[in-house]
Structure formats: structure tokens, C-alpha cells
Design a protein around this motif. Structure first.
Motif, PDB file in Angstrom:
ATOM      1  N   LYS A 156      -4.348   6.797   0.483  1.00 36.82           N
ATOM      2  CA  LYS A 156      -3.763   5.457   0.489  1.00 36.82           C
ATOM      3  C   LYS A 156      -4.216   4.691  -0.753  1.00 36.82           C
ATOM      4  O   LYS A 156      -5.386   4.738  -1.128  1.00 36.82           O
ATOM      5  CB  LYS A 156      -4.164   4.700   1.753  1.00 36.82           C
ATOM      6  CG  LYS A 156      -3.548   5.270   3.021  1.00 36.82           C
ATOM      7  CD  LYS A 156      -3.968   4.518   4.257  1.00 36.82           C
ATOM      8  CE  LYS A 156      -5.368   4.887   4.683  1.00 36.82           C
ATOM      9  NZ  LYS A 156      -5.730   4.300   5.991  1.00 36.82           N
ATOM     10  N   HIS A 157      -3.277   3.974  -1.369  1.00 32.31           N
ATOM     11  CA  HIS A 157      -3.546   3.244  -2.603  1.00 32.31           C
ATOM     12  C   HIS A 157      -3.077   1.802  -2.466  1.00 32.31           C
ATOM     13  O   HIS A 157      -1.876   1.560  -2.263  1.00 32.31           O
ATOM     14  CB  HIS A 157      -2.805   3.877  -3.792  1.00 32.31           C
ATOM     15  CG  HIS A 157      -3.150   5.302  -4.054  1.00 32.31           C
ATOM     16  ND1 HIS A 157      -4.149   5.684  -4.916  1.00 32.31           N
ATOM     17  CD2 HIS A 157      -2.618   6.451  -3.555  1.00 32.31           C
ATOM     18  CE1 HIS A 157      -4.219   6.995  -4.963  1.00 32.31           C
ATOM     19  NE2 HIS A 157      -3.304   7.492  -4.140  1.00 32.31           N
ATOM     20  N   PRO A 158      -3.975   0.801  -2.565  1.00 31.87           N
ATOM     21  CA  PRO A 158      -3.506  -0.588  -2.713  1.00 31.87           C
ATOM     22  C   PRO A 158      -2.766  -0.712  -4.039  1.00 31.87           C
ATOM     23  O   PRO A 158      -3.307  -0.370  -5.093  1.00 31.87           O
ATOM     24  CB  PRO A 158      -4.803  -1.400  -2.711  1.00 31.87           C
ATOM     25  CG  PRO A 158      -5.847  -0.500  -2.142  1.00 31.87           C
ATOM     26  CD  PRO A 158      -5.443   0.883  -2.523  1.00 31.87           C
TER      27      PRO A 158
ATOM     28  N   PHE B 169     -11.073   3.808   2.774  1.00 31.66           N
ATOM     29  CA  PHE B 169      -9.893   4.608   3.092  1.00 31.66           C
ATOM     30  C   PHE B 169     -10.247   6.078   3.294  1.00 31.66           C
ATOM     31  O   PHE B 169     -11.083   6.640   2.583  1.00 31.66           O
ATOM     32  CB  PHE B 169      -8.855   4.502   1.979  1.00 31.66           C
ATOM     33  CG  PHE B 169      -8.062   3.223   1.997  1.00 31.66           C
ATOM     34  CD1 PHE B 169      -8.062   2.398   3.099  1.00 31.66           C
ATOM     35  CD2 PHE B 169      -7.302   2.855   0.894  1.00 31.66           C
ATOM     36  CE1 PHE B 169      -7.342   1.226   3.112  1.00 31.66           C
ATOM     37  CE2 PHE B 169      -6.576   1.684   0.896  1.00 31.66           C
ATOM     38  CZ  PHE B 169      -6.598   0.875   2.008  1.00 31.66           C
TER      39      PHE B 169
ATOM     40  N   VAL C 193       0.862  -1.179   0.000  1.00 33.34           N
ATOM     41  CA  VAL C 193       0.000   0.000   0.000  1.00 33.34           C
ATOM     42  C   VAL C 193       0.901   1.232   0.000  1.00 33.34           C
ATOM     43  O   VAL C 193       1.939   1.256   0.663  1.00 33.34           O
ATOM     44  CB  VAL C 193      -0.946   0.007   1.223  1.00 33.34           C
ATOM     45  CG1 VAL C 193      -0.179   0.040   2.522  1.00 33.34           C
ATOM     46  CG2 VAL C 193      -1.908   1.184   1.156  1.00 33.34           C
TER      47      VAL C 193
ATOM     48  N   MET D 112      -5.756  -2.676   6.460  1.00 35.90           N
ATOM     49  CA  MET D 112      -6.226  -3.102   5.146  1.00 35.90           C
ATOM     50  C   MET D 112      -6.267  -4.630   5.064  1.00 35.90           C
ATOM     51  O   MET D 112      -7.227  -5.214   4.545  1.00 35.90           O
ATOM     52  CB  MET D 112      -5.312  -2.530   4.058  1.00 35.90           C
ATOM     53  CG  MET D 112      -5.734  -2.851   2.642  1.00 35.90           C
ATOM     54  SD  MET D 112      -4.639  -2.070   1.419  1.00 35.90           S
ATOM     55  CE  MET D 112      -3.142  -3.023   1.662  1.00 35.90           C
TER      56      MET D 112
ATOM     57  N   LYS E  32     -10.325  -0.135  -0.147  1.00 34.77           N
ATOM     58  CA  LYS E  32     -10.083   1.173  -0.762  1.00 34.77           C
ATOM     59  C   LYS E  32     -11.297   2.082  -0.620  1.00 34.77           C
ATOM     60  O   LYS E  32     -11.164   3.306  -0.487  1.00 34.77           O
ATOM     61  CB  LYS E  32      -9.713   0.989  -2.234  1.00 34.77           C
ATOM     62  CG  LYS E  32      -9.283   2.279  -2.925  1.00 34.77           C
ATOM     63  CD  LYS E  32      -8.822   2.020  -4.337  1.00 34.77           C
ATOM     64  CE  LYS E  32      -8.360   3.318  -4.994  1.00 34.77           C
ATOM     65  NZ  LYS E  32      -7.881   3.090  -6.380  1.00 34.77           N
TER      66      LYS E  32
END
Length: 324
Positions: free
Chosen positions: A102-104, A287, A94, A252, A284
Motif C-alpha cells: 500500500k502506498h499513500p 503498512f 492510497v 490509514m 506507511k
């Protein structure tokens, strides 16, 4: 007509309901009532039909996750950790961008969190456009394989060890009564606004533990300096609470575990990847931007200065460059 006849919407509905822990056996109970006559003629709500739709939807989620373009992502911090699904280890990454979102980033499957597996994950991120030349803060749990992979792929990684993992690792070597006292002293040292003084306190604690609990002392000394990386970068407290531990990636992962709690039989690593990707997509949606995200631009400057100081000798001057 194409939209109305498409099964994509049904697949998304099946995935949403199964991630909400409605099993294929009880799928009909989660649908809106349409009348007994329609229900008697319906064929698309059987266990096999729902299972096929869910498999197709999760395959799409996995493909979209692993194919997303990362070239526009301005990454400031990266966290990597693993999650186990019945013997299948899925390593997820992440990222936190300059705006605090935040980005997977990706997921790979293997038997353990070994350096080959993690390196493959990070190389995949680089191939999809992620910039690996700029300094980035890599918050890790202390596994050597993670640090090895990060150093192999990124040009200027700044590694920060998770303080909570360090405390838990040390406590595992101690009896309960001593562990509580050691945890209290470690937390006090990590709260010290002076990172050098805090590190000195923990080094003194390790010397005290040397005789009675040598395992705890060795665990405390291992990678100790990296647990103070965030403090040395002078990150403000609101943002530091996010970056001094791996809680962001672990929360997550916990969402992925929660959504797959009803699965009783894991058939393969592909199934684990599909469920993990579906869980990441669901996470996501939940988030929020990290606390203290307004300080991320200052962190970017601090990372640049930290790497520049490590690369350029302190006594190096412009006159020496001209003479050279």
C-alpha cells in the motif's frame, strides 16, 4: 561536522514525539536525562523551538509526499476518501501495487469532497507519472464526486462500491429492528458465490421495502451493481476481503486522526495538510502487504479482460476486422 551540526535529526525527533502525542509543553518529559546542569543551559526544548521544528519537519513530509515519482508504480487498486480536521476536508488517495504493497499517493485540502477537488488530486497523481491508461480497480464509498473524478482522469477505471458503506447507508433509513434484519440479508447476499444471484436477492429485498420504507429501497438500488464488482471479477476470498470495502484507506485515515488527537486549535488548511501528511508518513511505516496479495496478478488479468469485453462487441471477429 555538517551532519552533527544539522537540525534535521532534531526535527525528525520532534515530529516522532509529537506524533506519539507528546505536547510541546511536556516535550522535555520524553527526552533522555542529561543532567540538571545541561538541562539548565538548554534552549532547544522550549515550546516555541519544538513547534518550529515540528512545522519544518511536517512541511518536509508534505513536500516529499506530493513530489514523489509515481512512474514506476504498477497500480492495481486505488482507494480515495476524505478526513475532516476542524472543518478542513483533506482528501487522501492510497494505491495497492501488483505486489500488495500500500502506498499513500497524495492529499489535497478543501471544504468538501467535491468532484473538482478530487479531480485535482488525481490529475496531480497523473502529472507525477502515475499510469492512468491501464485498467485499475477503484474502490469508493459511493460519493458521486469520487466516481465522477475517477472517470474523468482514468481511461479504464473499474469502479467497485464499498459494501459496508452500502449497508450503513441503507440502515440509516430504517428503524433499528428492521435494520438488523435487512443487514443480515444484505450480508448473506454479498457472501453468495454467485454475484448475479446475490444481486437478485438484494433487488428482491428492495421491492419488499418499497412500500414501508421507500427511502431505504432507493438507497439500496442506487449503485447496487457496483457493489458486486469484486465478486464479478472472481477475486478469491482472501483478497476480496480487502477490496470489497474501503477499510484500507479508512484505517490509514484513522491513524492520521489518532496522531492529531492532541491538537486543540487548527489555524489553517495548511496546518491540516501538514498534520495529515505526517500521519500518512507514520501510517506507511505500519503498512503490511494486503491479504491475498498473491492473487493480484490474476486480478490484473481479470481487469484487462473485463475492460476488453466492455470495449469490444461480443460478436466481433477477426474476419470483420480484416474486412473493415
Amino acid at each position: 561536522y555538517d551532519w552533527a551540526s544539522s537540525t534535521e535529526l532534531l526535527g525528525r525527533m520532534a515530529m516522532d514525539k509529537m506524533l506519539a502525542k507528546i505536547s510541546t509543553r511536556r516535550y522535555g518529559a520524553g527526552l533522555e536525562p542529561v543532567g540538571t546542569a545541561v538541562e539548565a543551559r538548554s534552549k532547544g526544548t522550549s515550546r516555541s523551538a519544538i513547534s518550529r521544528r515540528f512545522v519544518a519537519a511536517t512541511e518536509t513530509a508534505l513536500a516529499e509526499l506530493m513530489a514523489q515519482d509515481l512512474s514506476a508504480l504498477d497500480l492495481v487498486a486505488l482507494m480515495v476518501d476524505g478526513v475532516n480536521f476542524a472543518g478542513h476536508c483533506c482528501v487522501v488517495a492510497v494505491g495497492i501495487d501488483i505486489d500488495g504493497v500500500k502506498h499513500p499517493l497524495g492529499v489535497v485540502e478543501g471544504d468538501t469532497e467535491n468532484s473538482t477537488l478530487v479531480t485535482g488530486l488525481l490529475v496531480g497523481l497523473r502529472d507525477r507519472g502515475l499510469c492512468v491508461t491501464r485498467p485499475v480497480l477503484c474502490v469508493l464509498d459511493g460519493a458521486k464526486a469520487l466516481a465522477t473524478a475517477v472517470n474523468a482522469v482514468f481511461d479504464h477505471p473499474v469502479i467497485a462500491r464499498c459494501q459496508l458503506h452500502k449497508i450503513r447507508n441503507v440502515k440509516r433509513h430504517l428503524p433499528d429492528k428492521v435494520a438488523r434484519l435487512v443487514e443480515k440479508r444484505m450480508r448473506a447476499a454479498y457472501r453468495n458465490p454467485d454475484p448475479l444471484a446475490g444481486q437478485g436477492d438484494l433487488e428482491a429485498l428492495a421491492r419488499e421495502l418499497d412500500h414501508a420504507h421507500p427511502g431505504a429501497a432507493a438507497s439500496l438500488r442506487e449503485g447496487l451493481a457496483e457493489t458486486f464488482t469484486v465478486a464479478r471479477l472472481r477475486v478469491p476470498p482472501t483478497l476480496a476481503r480487502t477490496l470489497r470495502s474501503t477499510n484500507a484507506v479508512e484505517s490509514m485515515i484513522e491513524i492520521c486522526r489518532d496522531h492529531s488527537a492532541n491538537v486543540k486549535r487548527w489555524e489553517s488548511g495548511t496546518m491540516a495538510l501538514r498534520w495529515c501528511a505526517a500521519g500518512l508518513a507514520e501510517a506507511k511505516k505500519q503498512f503490511r502487504r494486503v491479504n491475498g496479495h498473491l492473487h493480484l496478478r490474476a486480478l490484473r488479468t481479470a481487469l484487462d479482460d473485463h475492460v476488453a469485453a466492455a470495449v469490444t462487441p461480443p460478436a466481433y471477429t477477426a474476419e470483420q476486422e480484416v474486412a473493415a
